[in-house]
Design a protein around this motif. Structure first.
Motif, PDB file in Angstrom:
ATOM      1  N   ALA A   1      48.560 -66.665  65.702  1.00  0.00           N
ATOM      2  CA  ALA A   1      47.462 -67.708  65.530  1.00  0.00           C
ATOM      3  C   ALA A   1      45.975 -67.192  65.796  1.00  0.00           C
ATOM      4  CB  ALA A   1      47.791 -68.989  65.993  1.00  0.00           C
ATOM      5  N   THR A   2      45.117 -67.542  65.001  1.00  0.00           N
ATOM      6  CA  THR A   2      43.618 -67.256  65.508  1.00  0.00           C
ATOM      7  C   THR A   2      43.115 -68.610  65.264  1.00  0.00           C
ATOM      8  OG1 THR A   2      41.928 -65.578  65.062  1.00  0.00           O
ATOM      9  CG2 THR A   2      43.225 -66.374  63.280  1.00  0.00           C
ATOM     10  N   SER A   3      41.709 -68.806  65.640  1.00  0.00           N
ATOM     11  CA  SER A   3      41.050 -69.677  65.343  1.00  0.00           C
ATOM     12  C   SER A   3      39.438 -69.359  65.007  1.00  0.00           C
ATOM     13  CB  SER A   3      40.939 -70.699  66.610  1.00  0.00           C
ATOM     14  OG  SER A   3      40.120 -70.374  67.551  1.00  0.00           O
ATOM     15  N   LEU A   4      38.892 -70.178  64.358  1.00  0.00           N
ATOM     16  CA  LEU A   4      37.526 -70.026  63.770  1.00  0.00           C
ATOM     17  C   LEU A   4      36.562 -70.224  64.848  1.00  0.00           C
ATOM     18  CD1 LEU A   4      39.490 -69.937  61.157  1.00  0.00           C
ATOM     19  CD2 LEU A   4      37.374 -70.863  60.019  1.00  0.00           C
ATOM     20  N   ASN A   5      35.531 -69.314  65.009  1.00  0.00           N
ATOM     21  CA  ASN A   5      34.287 -69.680  65.844  1.00  0.00           C
ATOM     22  C   ASN A   5      32.982 -69.257  64.950  1.00  0.00           C
ATOM     23  OD1 ASN A   5      35.689 -70.131  68.455  1.00  0.00           O
ATOM     24  ND2 ASN A   5      36.643 -68.248  67.832  1.00  0.00           N
TER      25      ASN A   5
ATOM     26  N   ARG B   1      42.467 -78.773  61.716  1.00  0.00           N
ATOM     27  CA  ARG B   1      43.385 -78.397  60.389  1.00  0.00           C
ATOM     28  C   ARG B   1      43.919 -76.806  60.757  1.00  0.00           C
ATOM     29  NH1 ARG B   1      41.193 -78.621  54.229  1.00  0.00           N
ATOM     30  NH2 ARG B   1      42.934 -77.627  53.274  1.00  0.00           N
ATOM     31  N   THR B   2      44.805 -76.704  60.153  1.00  0.00           N
ATOM     32  CA  THR B   2      45.323 -75.210  60.119  1.00  0.00           C
ATOM     33  C   THR B   2      45.669 -74.934  58.649  1.00  0.00           C
ATOM     34  OG1 THR B   2      47.732 -76.060  59.920  1.00  0.00           O
ATOM     35  CG2 THR B   2      46.713 -75.575  62.305  1.00  0.00           C
ATOM     36  N   PHE B   3      45.526 -73.379  58.407  1.00  0.00           N
ATOM     37  CA  PHE B   3      45.306 -72.772  57.457  1.00  0.00           C
ATOM     38  C   PHE B   3      46.398 -71.610  57.330  1.00  0.00           C
ATOM     39  CE2 PHE B   3      41.252 -75.031  57.038  1.00  0.00           C
ATOM     40  CZ  PHE B   3      41.141 -75.145  55.680  1.00  0.00           C
ATOM     41  N   ALA B   4      46.897 -70.858  56.123  1.00  0.00           N
ATOM     42  CA  ALA B   4      47.539 -69.720  56.257  1.00  0.00           C
ATOM     43  C   ALA B   4      46.499 -68.611  56.239  1.00  0.00           C
ATOM     44  CB  ALA B   4      48.230 -69.519  54.836  1.00  0.00           C
ATOM     45  N   LEU B   5      47.089 -67.411  56.807  1.00  0.00           N
ATOM     46  CA  LEU B   5      46.010 -66.031  56.692  1.00  0.00           C
ATOM     47  C   LEU B   5      45.287 -65.848  55.546  1.00  0.00           C
ATOM     48  CD1 LEU B   5      45.205 -63.944  58.725  1.00  0.00           C
ATOM     49  CD2 LEU B   5      47.289 -62.567  58.089  1.00  0.00           C
ATOM     50  N   GLU B   6      46.088 -65.954  54.353  1.00  0.00           N
ATOM     51  CA  GLU B   6      45.444 -65.637  53.141  1.00  0.00           C
ATOM     52  C   GLU B   6      44.333 -66.671  52.667  1.00  0.00           C
ATOM     53  OE1 GLU B   6      49.690 -67.218  52.086  1.00  0.00           O
ATOM     54  OE2 GLU B   6      48.696 -65.734  53.597  1.00  0.00           O
ATOM     55  N   ASP B   7      44.237 -67.656  53.284  1.00  0.00           N
ATOM     56  CA  ASP B   7      43.436 -68.766  53.129  1.00  0.00           C
ATOM     57  C   ASP B   7      42.295 -68.822  54.080  1.00  0.00           C
ATOM     58  OD1 ASP B   7      44.835 -69.474  51.016  1.00  0.00           O
ATOM     59  OD2 ASP B   7      46.138 -70.839  52.161  1.00  0.00           O
ATOM     60  N   LEU B   8      41.740 -67.754  54.895  1.00  0.00           N
ATOM     61  CA  LEU B   8      41.081 -67.542  55.915  1.00  0.00           C
ATOM     62  C   LEU B   8      39.647 -67.923  55.262  1.00  0.00           C
ATOM     63  CD1 LEU B   8      40.131 -67.112  58.721  1.00  0.00           C
ATOM     64  CD2 LEU B   8      40.108 -64.310  58.137  1.00  0.00           C
TER      65      LEU B   8
ATOM     66  N   ARG C   1      32.473 -80.526  58.538  1.00  0.00           N
ATOM     67  CA  ARG C   1      33.348 -81.698  58.431  1.00  0.00           C
ATOM     68  C   ARG C   1      34.604 -81.828  59.287  1.00  0.00           C
ATOM     69  NH1 ARG C   1      32.695 -80.406  52.909  1.00  0.00           N
ATOM     70  NH2 ARG C   1      35.143 -79.864  52.868  1.00  0.00           N
ATOM     71  N   HIS C   2      34.552 -80.765  60.108  1.00  0.00           N
ATOM     72  CA  HIS C   2      35.803 -80.666  60.930  1.00  0.00           C
ATOM     73  C   HIS C   2      35.415 -81.275  62.288  1.00  0.00           C
ATOM     74  CE1 HIS C   2      33.176 -77.269  61.949  1.00  0.00           C
ATOM     75  NE2 HIS C   2      33.878 -77.023  63.042  1.00  0.00           N
ATOM     76  N   PHE C   3      36.427 -81.642  63.153  1.00  0.00           N
ATOM     77  CA  PHE C   3      36.406 -82.210  64.552  1.00  0.00           C
ATOM     78  C   PHE C   3      37.336 -81.343  65.333  1.00  0.00           C
ATOM     79  CE2 PHE C   3      37.535 -85.032  68.151  1.00  0.00           C
ATOM     80  CZ  PHE C   3      36.391 -85.911  67.967  1.00  0.00           C
ATOM     81  N   GLY C   4      36.568 -80.516  66.298  1.00  0.00           N
ATOM     82  CA  GLY C   4      37.388 -79.631  66.986  1.00  0.00           C
ATOM     83  C   GLY C   4      37.283 -78.192  66.346  1.00  0.00           C
ATOM     84  N   LYS C   5      38.595 -77.855  66.586  1.00  0.00           N
ATOM     85  CA  LYS C   5      38.937 -76.344  66.151  1.00  0.00           C
ATOM     86  C   LYS C   5      39.598 -76.350  64.732  1.00  0.00           C
ATOM     87  CE  LYS C   5      38.309 -73.094  68.199  1.00  0.00           C
ATOM     88  NZ  LYS C   5      37.215 -72.198  67.742  1.00  0.00           N
ATOM     89  N   ILE C   6      39.542 -75.298  64.103  1.00  0.00           N
ATOM     90  CA  ILE C   6      40.175 -74.992  62.788  1.00  0.00           C
ATOM     91  C   ILE C   6      40.940 -73.661  63.144  1.00  0.00           C
ATOM     92  CG2 ILE C   6      39.898 -74.305  60.227  1.00  0.00           C
ATOM     93  CD1 ILE C   6      37.042 -75.478  60.552  1.00  0.00           C
ATOM     94  N   VAL C   7      42.317 -73.803  62.641  1.00  0.00           N
ATOM     95  CA  VAL C   7      43.103 -72.725  63.337  1.00  0.00           C
ATOM     96  C   VAL C   7      43.810 -72.024  62.039  1.00  0.00           C
ATOM     97  CG1 VAL C   7      45.297 -72.147  64.426  1.00  0.00           C
ATOM     98  CG2 VAL C   7      43.350 -73.456  65.352  1.00  0.00           C
ATOM     99  N   VAL C   8      43.942 -70.696  62.041  1.00  0.00           N
ATOM    100  CA  VAL C   8      44.673 -70.171  61.017  1.00  0.00           C
ATOM    101  C   VAL C   8      45.961 -69.614  61.795  1.00  0.00           C
ATOM    102  CG1 VAL C   8      45.086 -68.033  59.743  1.00  0.00           C
ATOM    103  CG2 VAL C   8      42.829 -69.299  59.551  1.00  0.00           C
TER     104      VAL C   8
END
Length: 335
Positions: free
Chosen positions: A37-41, A308-315, A326-333
């Motif tokens: 996993a990784t998360s967006l910043n 919300r979480t996404f797949a790697l190819e949907d980064l 529109r997010h609340f908190g963290k977005i994760v892949v």
């Protein structure tokens, strides 16, 4: 193995999912980690969309969480099967800040964690908190540690303090959680009444809709009985700093973390001088800070808020959600 690379020119629609060579077995002092996993910043976003200078073909993402698959000679801190999480500044072990650039930051100066396997020095990771999923652990490297340093390390947060947080991004949500768990009172802002309700559910003592109340700095001060807040976790930059100065108490503390509203502009110096407050810029934290934060997470039971979480190819799609705000908190892949 699968990875995502930045195209040329950089852009969210030019992120390329590719197959790259397996890094092999670790050498002395290294560990092999299967990244899950990784998360967006915001830092990752600026690199991916081309706002920040990025090397063509760079593998993005500073945050990485996964499992140790093999250890090199001399590694004693980790064992095969350990869950680990990456460091933003791998060369900053402890002590005061010594690094002012991103030359060794994964996803910026060196390849990051948008890939399935890495072999890195063992000192580039810490153990993940016990009981955390990989998705939860992946939120800690940048956002979690930034909030921790702002309030606990630099701010010397104590029970009874009043903390002002801005918005509902990862750093602000973590700041709310840390402050609430440590007995502080939190004033939280957002432009969405729905999000404000969620902030109250997380423990915010008072909320302000900054769109309905443009003079939210004064509103925050009024809620404190005219004294002002002890700490401001300032993620907006020049567009919000005047209100943060209005909100902080005399001798208070403002952590300048982000520049979401711009990178230059006017600052009300007279108002700031009268407040005699401390304005401190900061970028994430050290390995020692991260270890302390993880111990606190295990003690308090705080769990990251994941939108919300996404797949790697949907980064790229994940970054578009981040861009829209529109997010609340963290977005994760996850992968």
């Amino acid at each position: 193995m699968k990875a995502v690379r930045i195209g040329a020119p950089a852009g969210l629609d030019r992120l390329e999912t590719v197959e790259i060579a397996d890094p092999g077995l670790p050498e002395a002092g290294e560990i092999r980690v299967r990244i899950h996993a990784t998360s967006l910043n915001y830092h990752d976003y600026r690199i991916a969309n081309g706002e920040a200078l990025a090397v063509r073909g760079r593998i993005p993402m500073a945050d990485g969480a996964g499992v140790v698959e093999a250890i090199g000679e001399g590694v004693e801190a980790f064992a095969v099967g350990d869950s680990v999480v990456s460091l933003f500044f791998p060369q900053w072990s402890d002590g005061p800040a010594r690094i002012g650039d991103f030359a060794q930051t994964p996803g910026d100066g060196v390849d990051g964690y948008a890939r399935e396997v890495v072999v890195r020095p063992a000192s580039w990771f810490t153990h993940a908190p016990a009981g955390f999923t990989h998705a939860q652990a992946a939120t800690l490297t940048t956002a979690g540690l930034t909030a921790w340093r702002a309030l606990v390390v630099d701010g010397k947060l104590k029970a009874g303090d009043i903390v002002l947080t801005l918005g509902t991004g990862g750093v602000s949500i973590f700041a709310l959680q840390f402050a609430h768990a440590m007995g502080a009172h939190v004033i939280a802002t957002s432009s969405s009444d729905e999000k404000l309700e969620r902030l109250r559910e997380l423990g915010a003592a008072h909320t302000i809709n900054y769109r309905a109340t443009p003079d939210w700095g004064r509103a925050a001060t009024d809620w404190t009985g005219g004294i002002g807040v002890d700490h401001v976790v300032e993620v907006g930059g020049v567009g919000t700093l005047p209100q943060s100065i209005a909100a902080v108490r005399i001798g208070g503390h403002i952590s300048l973390i982000g520049a979401l509203t711009g990178r230059s502009g006017d600052v009300p110096l007279t108002a700031f001088l009268v407040k005699q407050a401390r304005l401190q810029g900061l970028i994430v934290g050290s390995r020692s800070h991260q270890i302390d934060m993880i111990r606190a997470l295990e003690t308090t039971g705080i769990k990251p808020v994941i939108d919300r979480t996404f797949a790697l190819e949907d980064l790229g799609e994940a970054f578009l959600l981040q861009e829209a705000g529109r997010h609340f908190g963290k977005i994760v892949v996850e992968f």
